[in-house]
Scaffold this motif. Structure first.
Motif, short mmCIF file in Angstrom:
data_model
loop_
_atom_site.label_atom_id
_atom_site.label_comp_id
_atom_site.label_asym_id
_atom_site.label_seq_id
_atom_site.Cartn_x
_atom_site.Cartn_y
_atom_site.Cartn_z
N THR A 40 0.83 -1.21 0.00
CA THR A 40 0.00 0.00 0.00
C THR A 40 0.86 1.26 0.00
OG1 THR A 40 -0.22 -0.07 2.42
CG2 THR A 40 -1.96 -1.13 1.13
N SER A 41 2.09 1.13 0.45
CA SER A 41 3.01 2.27 0.46
C SER A 41 3.38 2.72 -0.95
CB SER A 41 4.28 1.89 1.24
OG SER A 41 5.17 2.96 1.25
N ILE A 42 3.31 1.82 -1.90
CA ILE A 42 3.62 2.17 -3.29
C ILE A 42 2.71 3.30 -3.76
CG2 ILE A 42 3.67 1.35 -5.68
CD1 ILE A 42 4.21 -1.50 -4.40
N GLY A 43 1.41 3.11 -3.57
CA GLY A 43 0.45 4.12 -3.99
C GLY A 43 0.55 5.40 -3.18
N ALA A 44 0.80 5.25 -1.88
CA ALA A 44 0.92 6.43 -1.03
C ALA A 44 2.10 7.30 -1.46
CB ALA A 44 1.07 6.01 0.43
#
Length: 81
Positions: A40-44
């Motif tokens: 989820t950090s990729i998108g953030a």
């Protein structure tokens, strides 16, 4: 550019759905937590990149997103093995 934001958001949702389907045991819980954090950090970080004020900030945030991609791939490979 907007396409990257959409794709990384959909990837985060897919990661969340995958982890919710994992068996309920200690190893799956540990790997699932790692995968959710990095996946989820990729998108953030992609979202953050587009709000950067300079090209340097943009590049820095996208580089972090790229590193999170590598980490997510590592955790997914462990899960598959």
């Amino acid at each position: 550019m907007q396409d990257l934001k959409v794709r990384t958001y959909k990837f985060a949702l897919a990661i969340i759905n995958l982890v919710q389907k994992l068996p309920r045991n200690g190893i799956s819980k540990i790997l699932g937590n790692q995968i959710v954090c990095s996946g989820t950090s990729i998108g953030a970080n992609t979202e953050e990149a587009y709000s950067g004020l300079t090209k340097k900030e943009f590049a820095h945030s996208l580089n972090i997103a790229r590193k999170e991609c590598c980490e997510t791939r590592y955790w997914l490979r462990l899960l598959l093995e």
